[in-house]
Design an enzyme around this catalytic site. Structure first.
Site, PDB file in Angstrom:
ATOM      1  N   ASP A  23     -19.185 -99.727 -26.425  1.00 35.78           N
ATOM      2  CA  ASP A  23     -19.188 -98.466 -25.685  1.00 35.78           C
ATOM      3  C   ASP A  23     -17.799 -97.861 -25.759  1.00 35.78           C
ATOM      4  O   ASP A  23     -16.944 -98.317 -26.530  1.00 35.78           O
ATOM      5  CB  ASP A  23     -19.635 -98.690 -24.236  1.00 35.78           C
ATOM      6  CG  ASP A  23     -18.641 -99.530 -23.448  1.00 35.78           C
ATOM      7  OD1 ASP A  23     -17.670-100.074 -24.043  1.00 35.78           O
ATOM      8  OD2 ASP A  23     -18.814 -99.648 -22.223  1.00 35.78           O
TER       9      ASP A  23
ATOM     10  N   LYS B  58     -26.629 -99.649 -29.296  1.00 35.50           N
ATOM     11  CA  LYS B  58     -25.809-100.172 -28.201  1.00 35.50           C
ATOM     12  C   LYS B  58     -26.664-100.801 -27.112  1.00 35.50           C
ATOM     13  O   LYS B  58     -26.386-101.908 -26.643  1.00 35.50           O
ATOM     14  CB  LYS B  58     -24.941 -99.055 -27.604  1.00 35.50           C
ATOM     15  CG  LYS B  58     -23.982 -99.544 -26.517  1.00 35.50           C
ATOM     16  CD  LYS B  58     -23.082 -98.422 -26.025  1.00 35.50           C
ATOM     17  CE  LYS B  58     -23.844 -97.421 -25.203  1.00 35.50           C
ATOM     18  NZ  LYS B  58     -22.960 -96.399 -24.594  1.00 35.50           N
TER      19      LYS B  58
END
Length: 213
Positions: A138, A120
Site C-alpha cells: 500500500d 493488494k
C-alpha cells in the site's frame, strides 16, 4: 542495502512488535475480506466503525447478499466510495455463494476475480487469513521501502517483487504488517519521525532529506 542490514532492520521491527496484525477488526475470513474491500482509500478506524454495526447484523455472504445494495449502503455510507463498494460487495457475495459454497477462496486468481478485489486486497487475504508470505504493498509500504532503500521500486508491483525476493525468509510472513505499521506511525509521509525510529541508523535515506528534530 545489503542483506545484513535488512536482517537487522526486521529483527528490530520484530522485537518492537512480536505479533503484528492488521488493525481491521474481524472474526472470520469473510469479515476480513469485506473489511479490506471497504478499506480502499479509507482508514481502518473508519472501516471498523462501520463494520461494528454491519457485522452483528450480517457477517456471511448469505446475510449481506440478503441486505441488497441499498440495505448495505445504510451501514457503510460513512465510508468513502460507499456506493461502488456496496455494489462490488453484493456481487462478490453472489459469486462466493454460486461458485465457492459461500467460502472465501485461497487461490490468488479466484480472489482477484471477485469484484472490488485487486492484487493488494488478495495479498492481504492470502497473508493475514491464510498465512502465506504475500506482500500487500500500500502507500505506507511503498513509501517505507523506497525511503529506507529496503526495496526501492518505481511502482507497487516492482516493490512487491523486490520485497519478496530481498526480505530474509524468517521475517517474510509478518513483514507486510511490520512495514505498514512502521509507515503508519513512524515513517509517516510528510515528516518522518526519525528521532524516534528504531531503525534510524540503518535507514539509507540521505541525511539531507531527513527532517530536523
Amino acid at each position: 542495502m545489503n542483506r545484513e542490514k535488512r536482517t537487522e532492520i526486521f529483527r528490530r521491527l520484530r522485537e518492537q512488535r512480536p505479533n503484528p496484525t492488521t488493525e481491521l477488526e474481524y472474526n472470520s475470513t469473510f469479515e476480513l475480506l469485506i473489511a479490506v474491500i471497504l478499506s480502499a482509500q479509507s482508514t481502518d478506524a473508519g472501516v471498523n466503525k462501520a463494520t461494528a454495526k454491519l457485522f452483528p447484523v450480517a457477517n456471511t455472504p448469505q446475510a449481506i447478499f440478503a441486505l441488497g445494495v441499498d440495505g448495505l449502503k445504510q451501514y457503510i455510507k460513512t465510508i468513502g466510495l460507499f456506493n461502488s463498494k456496496a455494489e462490488n460487495i453484493i456481487k462478490t457475495c453472489r459469486i462466493l455463494l454460486d461458485q465457492h459454497d459461500g467460502e472465501v477462496p485461497r487461490e490468488r486468481a479466484a480472489l482477484e476475480a471477485l469484484p472490488g478485489v485487486g492484487r493488494k486486497t488478495a495479498n492481504v487475504i492470502l497473508n493475514t487469513a491464510f498465512g502465506e508470505p504475500a506482500m500487500a504493498v500500500d502507500t505506507h509500504i511503498f513509501r517505507v521501502a523506497n525511503r529506507t532503500r529496503i526495496a526501492p521500486g518505481k511502482n507497487v508491483l516492482e516493490v512487491e517483487r523486490r520485497l519478496l525476493r530481498l526480505i530474509p525468509s524468517e521475517f517474510l510472513l509478518d513483514a507486510h504488517h511490520w512495514l505498514i505499521l512502521h509507515g503508519r506511525y513512524t515513517c509517516v509521509a510528510r515528516k518522518p519521525k526519525c528521532g524516534s525510529c528504531i531503525i534510524e541508523d540503518l535507514c539509507e535515506l540521505p541525511m539531507s532529506q531527513r527532517p530536523e528534530y
